[in-house]
Design an enzyme around this catalytic site. Structure first.
Site: not given
Ligand code: 0O2
Ligand code: 0O2
Length: 265
Positions: A21-22, A28, A47, A56, A113, A115, A140, A153
């Site tokens: 993330k950092v 940016r 996570v 899964k 997809k 969906s 991922e 979302t």
């Protein structure tokens, strides 16, 4: 598997997600600090929950011993972009990085997809360095536009609400909403150049203002109190003016004065 064993497995993933993330947030920051356009709008990460890993694993028929190689999104990073074009810029940035290896990628934008889901997925191998040594983990990275993220979302939360059995009528509507979101992305792409130029100009102006204020402060610290007050008053007048050229000329003027004073001291 007991909680302690899960903790041992998942802790390196927690740290790796934080690191990743950092790293993406810093891309940016670096670009914007240099007055350049950033293809990255914002970054999130997580996570996977133990319950989601277990379901899964069951669905993909992965045994608990092979969970770390069989489930590729235990570590998940999500990068949001303003425009579809930016997604491909970020993909190339990731491919050119030396701190992770791309294992494979899935372009769910060109091949969306059923969906209606659209995003670009990249599975990377990331060498996480802990005090106990190096551990290579899979992560991922999902790269999507703000519109794709808005849709995904809501659709994701509905899937949970309906336990993955979304009524046909709603899934049909969601599918057309996904197409509408993509149409929005296409429309925005048409005016991308104008938007990007305006955003960059705004960023450059903000940077200039910050440098001017820093330099006025510096004058004060160098003991040139009267001059710093004069510059502050002049800045107050200029900052209300729309013309950016005047601001940039003022920035240069104060930079030259500071350099002269520094040379004298
Ligand atoms: P800033 O200064 O707000 O940009 P974190 O642990 O906070 O680093 P985490 O836990 O992944 O990150 O947080 P979260 O809530 O998922 O959000 C990550 C970052 O994305 C946060 O910024 C949010 O402000 C930003 N964010 C979330 N949703 C949106 C959105 O819809 N639009 C925009 N532009 N930003 C969003 P930071 O990193 O805390 O810093
Ligand atoms: P989470 O953490 O809840 O988001 P799969 O397709 O699931 O059999 P694979 O190959 O790993 O297995 O998956 P894929 O489709 O390449 O990527 C899986 C992730 O992409 C999902 O994670 C979602 O985050 C996202 N995704 C894929 N399809 C959809 C979709 O139709 N709608 C939404 N909203 N998201 C999707 P998980 O497993 O759901 O985990």
């Amino acid at each position: 598997m007991q909680l302690q064993e899960w903790k041992t497995i998942l802790t390196p993933y927690e740290y790796a997600v934080e690191e990743l993330k950092v790293k993406f947030k810093n891309i940016r920051k670096e670009l914007r600090r240099n007055g350049d356009y950033s293809p990255i709008e914002f970054v999130t990460g997580r996570v996977k929950k133990v319950s989601s890993i277990l379901s899964k694993a069951k669905r993909l028929n992965v045994s608990l011993d092979n969970i770390e190689s069989g489930i590729e999104d235990i570590a998940g990073i999500r990068i949001m972009c303003q425009f579809v074009e930016d997604i491909y810029t970020v993909v190339n940035m990731i491919k050119n990085r030396e701190d992770m290896t791309v294992m494979y990628e899935k372009d769910y934008i060109k091949n969306y997809k059923d969906s209606g889901y659209r995003s670009y997925h990249i599975i990377v191998k990331y060498p996480f360095q802990s005090t106990k040594g190096k551990k290579e983990i899979l992560a991922e990275i999902q790269i999507r536009t703000l519109a794709m993220n808005f849709w995904a979302t809501i659709e994701h939360s509905l899937k949970y609400k309906f336990d993955h059995d979304v009524p046909k009528e709603i899934s049909t509507r969601l599918r057309s909403a996904a197409d509408a979101a993509f149409k929005l992305d296409e429309e925005m792409s048409e005016i991308r150049e104008t938007i990007v130029t305006a955003q960059v100009m705004f960023e450059i102006k903000s940077l200039a203002i910050r440098e001017i204020l820093d330099n006025i402060q510096k004058l004060n610290e160098l003991g040139y109190i009267k001059e710093s007050i004069e510059f502050q008053e002049k800045f107050n007048k200029i900052s209300n003016v729309e013309r950016s050229e005047e601001l940039y000329e003022f920035k240069e003027e104060i930079e030259n004065i500071i350099n002269n004073y520094k040379r004298r001291n």
